[in-house]
Design a protein around this motif. Structure first.
Motif, PDB file in Angstrom:
ATOM      1  N   ASP A 259       0.852  -1.194   0.000  1.00 22.35           N
ATOM      2  CA  ASP A 259       0.000   0.000   0.000  1.00 22.35           C
ATOM      3  C   ASP A 259       0.886   1.241   0.000  1.00 22.35           C
ATOM      4  O   ASP A 259       1.829   1.344   0.783  1.00 22.35           O
ATOM      5  N   TYR A 260       0.520   2.194  -0.864  1.00 23.04           N
ATOM      6  CA  TYR A 260       1.353   3.386  -1.044  1.00 23.04           C
ATOM      7  C   TYR A 260       0.589   4.679  -0.762  1.00 23.04           C
ATOM      8  O   TYR A 260       1.077   5.758  -1.071  1.00 23.04           O
ATOM      9  N   ASP A 261      -0.564   4.565  -0.141  1.00 22.10           N
ATOM     10  CA  ASP A 261      -1.315   5.774   0.196  1.00 22.10           C
ATOM     11  C   ASP A 261      -0.668   6.448   1.408  1.00 22.10           C
ATOM     12  O   ASP A 261      -0.427   5.812   2.433  1.00 22.10           O
ATOM     13  N   HIS A 262      -0.374   7.733   1.256  1.00 15.29           N
ATOM     14  CA  HIS A 262       0.274   8.506   2.303  1.00 15.29           C
ATOM     15  C   HIS A 262      -0.696   9.561   2.807  1.00 15.29           C
ATOM     16  O   HIS A 262      -1.404  10.199   2.023  1.00 15.29           O
ATOM     17  N   LEU A 263      -0.720   9.754   4.131  1.00  6.56           N
ATOM     18  CA  LEU A 263      -1.713  10.639   4.727  1.00  6.56           C
ATOM     19  C   LEU A 263      -1.560  12.068   4.218  1.00  6.56           C
ATOM     20  O   LEU A 263      -2.572  12.744   3.952  1.00  6.56           O
ATOM     21  N   GLU A 264      -0.357  12.573   4.103  1.00  5.07           N
ATOM     22  CA  GLU A 264      -0.134  13.956   3.694  1.00  5.07           C
ATOM     23  C   GLU A 264       0.120  14.104   2.188  1.00  5.07           C
ATOM     24  O   GLU A 264      -0.414  15.008   1.544  1.00  5.07           O
ATOM     25  N   LYS A 265       0.927  13.219   1.624  1.00  4.65           N
ATOM     26  CA  LYS A 265       1.338  13.360   0.225  1.00  4.65           C
ATOM     27  C   LYS A 265       0.384  12.713  -0.753  1.00  4.65           C
ATOM     28  O   LYS A 265       0.320  13.106  -1.924  1.00  4.65           O
TER      29      LYS A 265
ATOM     30  N   TYR B 180       8.598  14.533 -12.670  1.00  5.95           N
ATOM     31  CA  TYR B 180       7.290  13.997 -12.255  1.00  5.95           C
ATOM     32  C   TYR B 180       6.987  14.358 -10.808  1.00  5.95           C
ATOM     33  O   TYR B 180       5.844  14.716 -10.466  1.00  5.95           O
ATOM     34  N   VAL B 181       7.984  14.279  -9.948  1.00  2.00           N
ATOM     35  CA  VAL B 181       7.792  14.648  -8.538  1.00  2.00           C
ATOM     36  C   VAL B 181       7.420  16.128  -8.433  1.00  2.00           C
ATOM     37  O   VAL B 181       6.500  16.508  -7.687  1.00  2.00           O
ATOM     38  N   ALA B 182       8.135  16.982  -9.177  1.00  2.00           N
ATOM     39  CA  ALA B 182       7.845  18.420  -9.149  1.00  2.00           C
ATOM     40  C   ALA B 182       6.431  18.711  -9.647  1.00  2.00           C
ATOM     41  O   ALA B 182       5.717  19.557  -9.073  1.00  2.00           O
ATOM     42  N   GLN B 183       5.976  18.039 -10.676  1.00  2.42           N
ATOM     43  CA  GLN B 183       4.633  18.247 -11.213  1.00  2.42           C
ATOM     44  C   GLN B 183       3.557  17.787 -10.232  1.00  2.42           C
ATOM     45  O   GLN B 183       2.535  18.457 -10.056  1.00  2.42           O
ATOM     46  N   LEU B 184       3.792  16.645  -9.589  1.00  2.00           N
ATOM     47  CA  LEU B 184       2.811  16.145  -8.615  1.00  2.00           C
ATOM     48  C   LEU B 184       2.739  17.041  -7.384  1.00  2.00           C
ATOM     49  O   LEU B 184       1.665  17.215  -6.785  1.00  2.00           O
ATOM     50  N   ARG B 185       3.851  17.602  -6.975  1.00  2.00           N
ATOM     51  CA  ARG B 185       3.833  18.546  -5.861  1.00  2.00           C
ATOM     52  C   ARG B 185       3.055  19.804  -6.234  1.00  2.00           C
ATOM     53  O   ARG B 185       2.372  20.414  -5.394  1.00  2.00           O
TER      54      ARG B 185
ATOM     55  N   VAL C 241       0.490  20.033  -8.541  1.00  2.00           N
ATOM     56  CA  VAL C 241      -0.950  19.823  -8.749  1.00  2.00           C
ATOM     57  C   VAL C 241      -1.668  19.449  -7.456  1.00  2.00           C
ATOM     58  O   VAL C 241      -2.905  19.599  -7.354  1.00  2.00           O
ATOM     59  N   GLY C 242      -0.932  18.946  -6.461  1.00  2.00           N
ATOM     60  CA  GLY C 242      -1.568  18.553  -5.211  1.00  2.00           C
ATOM     61  C   GLY C 242      -2.348  17.256  -5.349  1.00  2.00           C
ATOM     62  O   GLY C 242      -2.198  16.509  -6.325  1.00  2.00           O
TER      63      GLY C 242
END
Length: 248
Positions: free
Chosen positions: A160-166, A224-229, A231-232
């Motif tokens: 499982d890769y769901d993170h509470l904040e990210k 990809y990390v920068a784009q995901l940060r 878009v939220g």
């Protein structure tokens, strides 16, 4: 009568021609003799220079013949390949397989019906296949150099890769970036071992087959990390996923 007169006519014609040319034919013959003698002397000098270089392949290969193993379990192809290089390649094979295993677990997560991010699932599946291909390429090279492939155990990845904040997408992509940097560090260590053992073939193999591609992977996943940060979480992640799904 005609057969006898033909040669005498030919000789007479040559001597007449010689006199008419003022002895030119004789002078030409003398010049050719001088040139041929000079050429012979030059060739003689060349032969003397070449003969100074002694190449005796059967003498020089004697020490190599002594190194050819006679035991059936020993490699015949192994040459200038140290045990430390062999061990470092096996370690890198294990790294590639472990990273592939983690990426495969990510693929399975994002392919779930209650997650349904098909673009991310596709990206991590392709990444897993690429890392496994790298491991197989290293295995082929190990066999080519006369080493023995020794596969090691792999750690079980999280499911499982769901993170509470990210959120799951950003968390998985940041983990992928960390894995790519770890892989690059291990590749540089493999290159360092090869360099310490003066193994030019192994350093060339690592440089030509892995290092440039690894830098490109780090750059792409960093974007990809920068784009995901940016878009939220939520709808922006869905748009990002669609972009990955449409990518060739």
């Amino acid at each position: 009568m005609m057969l006898r007169s033909s040669p005498s006519f030919s000789i007479y014609s040559s001597s007449v021609a010689s006199r008419r040319n003022g002895g030119g034919a004789l002078h030409l013959r003398r010049r050719n003799v001088v040139m041929n003698n000079a050429s012979s002397e030059a060739n003689g000098n060349n032969r003397t220079a070449i003969s100074d270089v002694v190449f005796e392949p059967f003498e020089e290969v004697k020490k190599e013949l002594l190194l050819v193993p006679s035991l059936p379990q020993a490699s015949l192809a192994r040459h200038k390949f140290s045990d430390s290089s062999e061990a470092a390649i096996n370690e890198q094979i294990n790294v590639e397989y472990n990273v592939s295993y983690v990426y495969h677990a990510m693929y399975a997560y994002f392919d779930r019906d209650n997650v349904a991010l098909k673009g991310l699932a596709k990206f991590f599946k392709e990444s897993s296949e690429e890392e496994r291909m790298h491991a197989e390429k290293l295995m082929e090279y190990q066999n080519k150099r006369g080493g023995k492939v020794k596969l090691q155990s792999m750690m079980m990845p999280i499911s499982d890769y769901d993170h509470l904040e990210k959120g799951d997408a950003l968390y998985a992509m940041e983990l992928a970036l960390s894995l790519e940097k770890l892989t690059n560090e291990k590749l540089l260590n493999l290159h360092r071992v090869a360099d310490q053992n003066n193994d030019v073939q192994l350093t060339d193999f690592v440089e030509s087959e892995f290092l440039e591609e690894q830098v490109e992977s780090i750059k792409k996943i960093s974007e990809y990390v920068a784009q995901l940060r940016r878009v939220g979480r939520g709808h922006g992640v869905w748009h990002f996923d669609q972009m990955l799904l449409a990518a060739a």
